[in-house]
Design a protein around this motif. Structure first.
Motif, PDB file in Angstrom:
ATOM      1  N   GLY A 184      59.394 128.223   3.060  1.00 28.29           N
ATOM      2  CA  GLY A 184      60.770 128.649   3.287  1.00 28.29           C
ATOM      3  C   GLY A 184      61.218 129.640   2.230  1.00 28.29           C
ATOM      4  O   GLY A 184      60.452 129.998   1.341  1.00 28.29           O
ATOM      5  N   ASN A 185      62.476 130.055   2.332  1.00 19.01           N
ATOM      6  CA  ASN A 185      63.024 131.022   1.387  1.00 19.01           C
ATOM      7  C   ASN A 185      64.139 130.391   0.557  1.00 19.01           C
ATOM      8  O   ASN A 185      64.943 129.633   1.078  1.00 19.01           O
ATOM      9  CB  ASN A 185      63.649 132.212   2.125  1.00 19.01           C
TER      10      ASN A 185
ATOM     11  N   ARG B   3      59.924 123.687   9.537  1.00 17.80           N
ATOM     12  CA  ARG B   3      60.839 123.096  10.519  1.00 17.80           C
ATOM     13  C   ARG B   3      60.077 122.389  11.629  1.00 17.80           C
ATOM     14  O   ARG B   3      60.396 121.255  11.989  1.00 17.80           O
ATOM     15  CB  ARG B   3      61.691 124.184  11.187  1.00 17.80           C
ATOM     16  N   ALA B   4      59.060 123.107  12.150  1.00 16.97           N
ATOM     17  CA  ALA B   4      58.291 122.542  13.265  1.00 16.97           C
ATOM     18  C   ALA B   4      57.581 121.271  12.828  1.00 16.97           C
ATOM     19  O   ALA B   4      57.492 120.304  13.583  1.00 16.97           O
ATOM     20  CB  ALA B   4      57.294 123.570  13.773  1.00 16.97           C
TER      21      ALA B   4
ATOM     22  N   VAL C 195      75.246 130.611  -5.957  1.00 13.89           N
ATOM     23  CA  VAL C 195      74.541 129.369  -5.624  1.00 13.89           C
ATOM     24  C   VAL C 195      73.204 129.647  -4.919  1.00 13.89           C
ATOM     25  O   VAL C 195      73.018 130.712  -4.324  1.00 13.89           O
ATOM     26  CB  VAL C 195      75.396 128.444  -4.717  1.00 13.89           C
ATOM     27  N   VAL C 196      72.301 128.676  -5.024  1.00 15.96           N
ATOM     28  CA  VAL C 196      70.987 128.775  -4.374  1.00 15.96           C
ATOM     29  C   VAL C 196      71.054 128.076  -3.030  1.00 15.96           C
ATOM     30  O   VAL C 196      71.595 126.975  -2.933  1.00 15.96           O
ATOM     31  CB  VAL C 196      69.908 128.046  -5.211  1.00 15.96           C
ATOM     32  N   THR C 197      70.517 128.701  -1.997  1.00  7.62           N
ATOM     33  CA  THR C 197      70.379 128.001  -0.721  1.00  7.62           C
ATOM     34  C   THR C 197      68.923 128.061  -0.313  1.00  7.62           C
ATOM     35  O   THR C 197      68.194 128.987  -0.692  1.00  7.62           O
ATOM     36  CB  THR C 197      71.242 128.627   0.397  1.00  7.62           C
ATOM     37  N   PHE C 198      68.490 127.067   0.425  1.00  3.44           N
ATOM     38  CA  PHE C 198      67.103 127.031   0.900  1.00  3.44           C
ATOM     39  C   PHE C 198      67.111 127.152   2.408  1.00  3.44           C
ATOM     40  O   PHE C 198      67.808 126.414   3.094  1.00  3.44           O
ATOM     41  CB  PHE C 198      66.444 125.716   0.488  1.00  3.44           C
ATOM     42  N   LYS C 199      66.333 128.097   2.924  1.00 10.33           N
ATOM     43  CA  LYS C 199      66.203 128.241   4.364  1.00 10.33           C
ATOM     44  C   LYS C 199      64.771 127.898   4.742  1.00 10.33           C
ATOM     45  O   LYS C 199      63.855 128.655   4.439  1.00 10.33           O
ATOM     46  CB  LYS C 199      66.543 129.680   4.771  1.00 10.33           C
ATOM     47  N   PRO C 200      64.564 126.732   5.339  1.00  6.48           N
ATOM     48  CA  PRO C 200      63.203 126.324   5.683  1.00  6.48           C
ATOM     49  C   PRO C 200      62.579 127.287   6.681  1.00  6.48           C
ATOM     50  O   PRO C 200      63.267 127.806   7.566  1.00  6.48           O
ATOM     51  CB  PRO C 200      63.370 124.936   6.304  1.00  6.48           C
ATOM     52  N   GLY C 201      61.290 127.549   6.534  1.00  8.29           N
ATOM     53  CA  GLY C 201      60.592 128.441   7.452  1.00  8.29           C
ATOM     54  C   GLY C 201      60.275 127.734   8.771  1.00  8.29           C
ATOM     55  O   GLY C 201      60.359 126.510   8.876  1.00  8.29           O
TER      56      GLY C 201
ATOM     57  N   VAL D 222      65.738 117.964  10.075  1.00  8.09           N
ATOM     58  CA  VAL D 222      65.605 119.288   9.465  1.00  8.09           C
ATOM     59  C   VAL D 222      65.497 119.143   7.950  1.00  8.09           C
ATOM     60  O   VAL D 222      66.112 118.257   7.363  1.00  8.09           O
ATOM     61  CB  VAL D 222      66.795 120.215   9.817  1.00  8.09           C
ATOM     62  N   PRO D 223      64.696 120.020   7.314  1.00  9.75           N
ATOM     63  CA  PRO D 223      64.553 119.958   5.857  1.00  9.75           C
ATOM     64  C   PRO D 223      65.846 120.389   5.169  1.00  9.75           C
ATOM     65  O   PRO D 223      66.546 121.285   5.646  1.00  9.75           O
ATOM     66  CB  PRO D 223      63.447 120.971   5.551  1.00  9.75           C
ATOM     67  N   HIS D 224      66.147 119.732   4.051  1.00  8.30           N
ATOM     68  CA  HIS D 224      67.347 120.067   3.291  1.00  8.30           C
ATOM     69  C   HIS D 224      67.009 120.134   1.806  1.00  8.30           C
ATOM     70  O   HIS D 224      66.243 119.310   1.313  1.00  8.30           O
ATOM     71  CB  HIS D 224      68.425 119.011   3.523  1.00  8.30           C
TER      72      HIS D 224
END
Lengths: 99, 99
Positions: free
Chosen positions: B50-51, B88-89, B78-84, A77-79
């Motif tokens: 992602g976001n 992910r795929a 804080v910044v978080t990254f949520k991969p789209g 998974v991307p991080h």
């Protein structure tokens, strides 16, 4: 802020290139970033942060509809880890959020 | 080898024919615009990638790992990254491990 708004904001700060060129450039950058991660290669942007892959071991999952157990394979998974400048700037920014 | 801004600027030079100065400028502006928006408290949504979201964390107790002294970790954003989905795929099936 969305990709198209971001492209517009870059276009305003930059006089040489057309909006169309900037649009293509941003899409090229993002595609290159995805390809890099796809190949297991990290992305390191000083002052912004780094992207890498984290390993997730295989596990047993459950189909929430049927309750059936399924084997979920290992995956990556991307991080993202924010860099110091980004962390500092975000933390001292205004005390409100705009969505 | 990690992907860096220099490699990204090179790609814009080769693929789009931007001159080297323009290419570097676009790459810098891209990351700077994302940082500025996050600094303003705005979430960034990049479809296909992602976001970047912001989270406000409350103060919590912490400890100086060297001295064992108890010191509060102050409230922070804080910044978080949520991969789209698409990102992910695309990285899921990466085989190999340099992580």
């Amino acid at each position: 802020m969305t990709k198209s708004k971001l492209i517009g904001a870059i276009a305003q700060k930059q006089t040489q290139l057309s909006q169309k060129d900037i649009d293509l450039a941003v899409k090229t950058l993002l595609e290159q970033m995805v390809q890099s991660l796809e190949n297991g290669e990290r992305i390191e942007i000083r002052g912004f942060g780094s992207f890498s892959l984290h390993y997730r071991p295989p596990r047993k999952g459950r189909n929430p509809k049927t309750g059936e157990t399924v084997d979920l394979p290992e995956k990556y998974v991307p991080h993202f880890k924010p860099g110091k400048e980004l962390r500092d700037r975000v933390n001292k920014g205004g005390g409100y959020r705009v969505y | 080898m990690a992907l860096t801004k220099a490699t990204m600027a090179e790609k814009l030079f080769y693929d789009m024919g931007l001159n080297k100065r323009e290419a570097k400028e676009i790459v810098d502006l891209f990351f700077e615009e994302v940082r500025t928006a996050l600094e303003r408290g705005e979430q960034i949504k990049l479809s296909g990638f992602g976001n970047f979201d912001l989270r406000d964390k409350n103060e919590r107790p912490g400890r100086n790992p060297k001295t064992g002294e108890e010191i509060p970790i102050t409230a922070r954003r804080v910044v978080t990254f949520k991969p789209g989905q698409k990102l992910r795929a695309r990285v899921e099936s990466y085989v190999g491990s340099d992580e």
